[in-house]
Design a protein around this motif. Structure first.
Motif, PDB file in Angstrom:
ATOM      1  N   UNK A 462     -49.552 -17.956 -32.444  1.00 19.97           N
ATOM      2  CA  UNK A 462     -48.558 -18.358 -31.445  1.00 19.97           C
ATOM      3  C   UNK A 462     -49.238 -19.068 -30.280  1.00 19.97           C
ATOM      4  N   UNK A 463     -48.535 -20.002 -29.629  1.00 19.79           N
ATOM      5  CA  UNK A 463     -49.078 -20.635 -28.422  1.00 19.79           C
ATOM      6  C   UNK A 463     -49.096 -19.649 -27.271  1.00 19.79           C
ATOM      7  N   UNK A 464     -49.868 -19.948 -26.245  1.00 21.23           N
ATOM      8  CA  UNK A 464     -49.949 -19.028 -25.112  1.00 21.23           C
ATOM      9  C   UNK A 464     -48.642 -18.946 -24.338  1.00 21.23           C
ATOM     10  N   UNK A 465     -47.778 -19.926 -24.481  1.00 26.31           N
ATOM     11  CA  UNK A 465     -46.455 -19.859 -23.858  1.00 26.31           C
ATOM     12  C   UNK A 465     -45.443 -19.143 -24.740  1.00 26.31           C
ATOM     13  N   UNK A 466     -45.811 -18.799 -25.965  1.00 27.51           N
ATOM     14  CA  UNK A 466     -44.995 -18.140 -26.984  1.00 27.51           C
ATOM     15  C   UNK A 466     -43.923 -19.049 -27.553  1.00 27.51           C
ATOM     16  N   UNK A 471     -41.062 -22.390 -21.780  1.00 24.66           N
ATOM     17  CA  UNK A 471     -41.417 -23.564 -20.964  1.00 24.66           C
ATOM     18  C   UNK A 471     -40.175 -24.130 -20.296  1.00 24.66           C
ATOM     19  N   UNK A 472     -39.104 -24.277 -21.068  1.00 25.95           N
ATOM     20  CA  UNK A 472     -37.862 -24.821 -20.522  1.00 25.95           C
ATOM     21  C   UNK A 472     -37.342 -23.979 -19.350  1.00 25.95           C
ATOM     22  N   UNK A 477     -46.508 -18.780 -18.195  1.00 28.53           N
ATOM     23  CA  UNK A 477     -47.635 -18.850 -17.267  1.00 28.53           C
ATOM     24  C   UNK A 477     -48.783 -19.654 -17.895  1.00 28.53           C
ATOM     25  N   UNK A 478     -49.397 -20.520 -17.101  1.00 26.30           N
ATOM     26  CA  UNK A 478     -50.514 -21.318 -17.582  1.00 26.30           C
ATOM     27  C   UNK A 478     -51.746 -20.443 -17.834  1.00 26.30           C
ATOM     28  N   UNK A 479     -52.580 -20.892 -18.756  1.00 25.21           N
ATOM     29  CA  UNK A 479     -53.898 -20.294 -18.925  1.00 25.21           C
ATOM     30  C   UNK A 479     -54.764 -20.735 -17.745  1.00 25.21           C
ATOM     31  N   UNK A 499     -55.246 -24.549 -16.893  1.00 20.87           N
ATOM     32  CA  UNK A 499     -55.420 -25.317 -18.127  1.00 20.87           C
ATOM     33  C   UNK A 499     -54.098 -25.635 -18.823  1.00 20.87           C
ATOM     34  N   UNK A 500     -52.982 -25.217 -18.254  1.00 23.48           N
ATOM     35  CA  UNK A 500     -51.709 -25.413 -18.946  1.00 23.48           C
ATOM     36  C   UNK A 500     -51.575 -24.421 -20.087  1.00 23.48           C
ATOM     37  N   UNK A 501     -50.791 -24.775 -21.081  1.00 25.36           N
ATOM     38  CA  UNK A 501     -50.599 -23.926 -22.256  1.00 25.36           C
ATOM     39  C   UNK A 501     -51.508 -24.401 -23.386  1.00 25.36           C
ATOM     40  N   UNK A 502     -52.024 -23.453 -24.130  1.00 19.59           N
ATOM     41  CA  UNK A 502     -52.832 -23.787 -25.296  1.00 19.59           C
ATOM     42  C   UNK A 502     -52.028 -23.493 -26.550  1.00 19.59           C
TER      43      UNK A 502
END
Length: 560
Positions: A462-466, A471-472, A477-479, A499-502
């Motif tokens: 999964x991405x760090x933003x899930x 995001x919408x 939360x950003x890394x 770093x934004x989302x990974x």
């Protein structure tokens, strides 16, 4: 051998459930903690177990996975499954590679029985399909009309079949214990009306009035899309002590990456959306849900379906105020609702629908009836018994014991159901984002100057933003990565960098294509310039992701 022996071929009342949880907490004090998150209306504790290895870091610095069960009183197989999850994780730690890795690297938050009052009522005679919590007990929520009661004192609240020439039911030609629908235009037979067993308050002698239950359907008591018009929605969101306790658990643990809420209806895995068709969902999120759901289908045999498209019989009456409305639609947490146990499929009935309120044809009902009689006996189907009702006259009382047939499996089938579904929970948990500082390099530039280069990656599925929804909604939360110096001075670039989302592996489900989902970075690099004049100078690089955990790397600069 496990330190705690728990039977998973039976259903446990409150005191037994409490004793099992306390025994696990006592046997595994390092790995788990047991606390109460609420007191029910009848004074029972709502237990909450946290499982992780504290030696590998604080719980909130690890990805979390949440499981809850028995928000609805009659859904006993759910508590058994959540209890099994606690037992399985603890007793297999150290011997099972996957369990050990997950308990070391993640944290599990488990509420084995949200609704202890309702569950206790529904576990004890008279057996009666009951959804609510301790705010009401059956009958206390009804002003007038039919009040469910065990009027023949056999320990079950089932059905009354009342002779009525206007009736829509008749006895099956093959087995008169089974009731089937009268066909349109059919006349000349013996017909019946079916009602819940009970007495009628303020009966006018003509109409059997049945009021809608107001028994506290707590899965309508959550804030997103809440409406008081929903059955059992409560006075306001989180009005019930049990759901208020759930709220605190979820909000106090922002590291939760995945959730499973257990129910019992038809052997299916439910995914969003609650309120819209798939074409209106976020396409990346829909793809993600389907990918995880395929794993669940393989492990459990349960199909994954949309709540709205395939589990909402009347699309004008979509469910509001549910848990997954709140956790996915608002917070972006990847949330499933698993409906355990499919009586019809087990009895050999082809799967034609996922939300069956009946009536079904005679052949289907014979298969189900015969399976219940053979495998559950009188506990699952009560033979019809003549009774002289003081208001309705000569009737019969009997029929399917819904709670021990359609809602919950017989004990001999329970452990396999628990095991298969917990295996899916573990795979879902293992899909969490996992932040890592892959490398930290130090390049000496002369004059005690050093270039520090750190590479940070997400190693999870999964991405760090899930989710795209997170995001919408602006909740992702950003890394971040931070450099702390000891005996050294930071000269260039801020100490903390966002770093934004990974991204995770989920968006790379096939080889790259211009027409497919475009790939986002899973890895990013950060540099700092540091001067170190002392030979014991050290730096610490810390990467933090709310959902993907925290990773630290400590290095000596080795200045001579």
């Amino acid at each position: 051998m496990p330190k705690v022996d728990i039977a998973f071929d039976t259903y446990h009342e409150y005191d037994a459930m409490t004793a099992h949880l306390q025994a696990l907490a006592k046997a595994y004090p390092k790995l788990c903690t047991l606390t109460s998150i609420a007191k029910s209306f009848r004074g029972r504790d709502v237990w909450f177990m946290t499982i992780t290895n504290p030696d590998t870091g604080p719980a909130l610095e690890k990805p979390g996975f949440y499981i809850d069960a028995q928000i609805h009183a009659e859904e006993h197989a759910t508590s058994a499954t959540a209890l099994y999850a606690c037992w399985y994780l603890l007793t297999n730690y150290g011997s099972d590679e996957e369990v050990t890795r997950l308990v070391d690297g993640q944290v599990f938050y488990i509420i084995p029985r949200i609704n202890p009052d309702g569950a206790e009522y529904a576990l004890t005679a008279p057996y009666h399909p009951w959804c609510g919590n301790g705010r009401f007990l059956p009958g206390e929520d009804r002003i007038e009309g039919l009040i469910p009661q065990d009027i023949n004192d056999d320990g079950y609240i089932v059905q009354m079949r009342v002779p009525d020439t206007k009736g829509e039911w008749k006895k099956d030609d093959v087995d008169p214990a089974i009731m089937v629908q009268r066909e349109p235009g059919e006349e000349g037979g013996e017909y019946f009306r079916l009602y819940p067993e009970g007495m009628i308050r303020n009966y006018d002698g003509v109409h059997v009035h049945i009021e809608m239950q107001e028994d506290g359907n707590m899965n309508r008591n959550f804030p997103t899309n809440w409406t008081p018009q929903e059955y059992g929605a409560g006075d306001y969101p989180f009005s019930e002590p049990e759901t208020a306790g759930m709220c605190k658990v979820i909000l106090d643990h922002p590291n939760i990456t995945g959730m499973c809420a257990y129910h019992t209806h038809g052997g299916i895995i439910l995914r969003p959306s609650m309120l819209r068709v798939d074409s209106e969902m976020s396409a990346p999120d829909l793809s993600l849900y389907k990918a995880l759901g395929e794993v669940g289908e393989r492990l459990t045999g349960y199909p994954i379906i949309s709540v709205y498209e395939e589990f909402t019989p009347d699309k004008t009456k979509a469910r509001h105020g549910t848990l997954t409305d709140w956790t996915y639609e608002e917070m972006g947490i990847i949330s499933f609702g698993t409906e355990l146990w499919d009586l019809e499929r087990t009895a050999g009935v082809p799967k034609e629908g996922y939300y069956n309120l009946g009536p079904r044809d005679a052949a289907t009902q014979r298969l189900v009836h015969n399976w219940v009689v053979d495998n559950v006996g009188d506990h699952g189907f009560r033979p019809w018994e003549a009774f002289d009702h003081p208001q309705l006259g000569p009737i019969e009382i009997g029929g399917m014991v819904y709670i021990w047939s359609y809602r919950n499996p017989p004990g001999k089938l329970l452990e396999e159901i628990c095991h298969n579904n917990v295996m899916f929970n573990l795979k879902h948990a293992a899909a969490a984002p996992k932040i890592s500082v892959d490398s930290v390099t130090v390049e000496a530039l002369g004059s005690n100057m050093h270039r520090i280069t750190a590479v940070v990656s997400n190693h999870g599925f999964l991405p760090t933003n899930l989710s795209d929804v997170a995001i919408q909604n602006g909740v992702a939360k950003q890394v971040t990565i931070r450099l702390d110096c000891e005996g050294a001075e930071l000269l260039m670039n801020p100490p903390e960098v966002k770093l934004g989302n990974l991204a995770g592996r989920n968006e790379r489900g096939y080889a790259y294509s211009n027409w497919g989902q475009q790939w986002s970075p899973v890895t990013k690099k950060v540099e700092w310039l540091v001067r170190a004049d002392k030979n014991d100078a050290r730096i610490t690089v810390t990467a933090v992701s709310e959902k993907g955990g925290t990773c630290r790397r400590l290095l000596s600069l080795g200045v001579e």
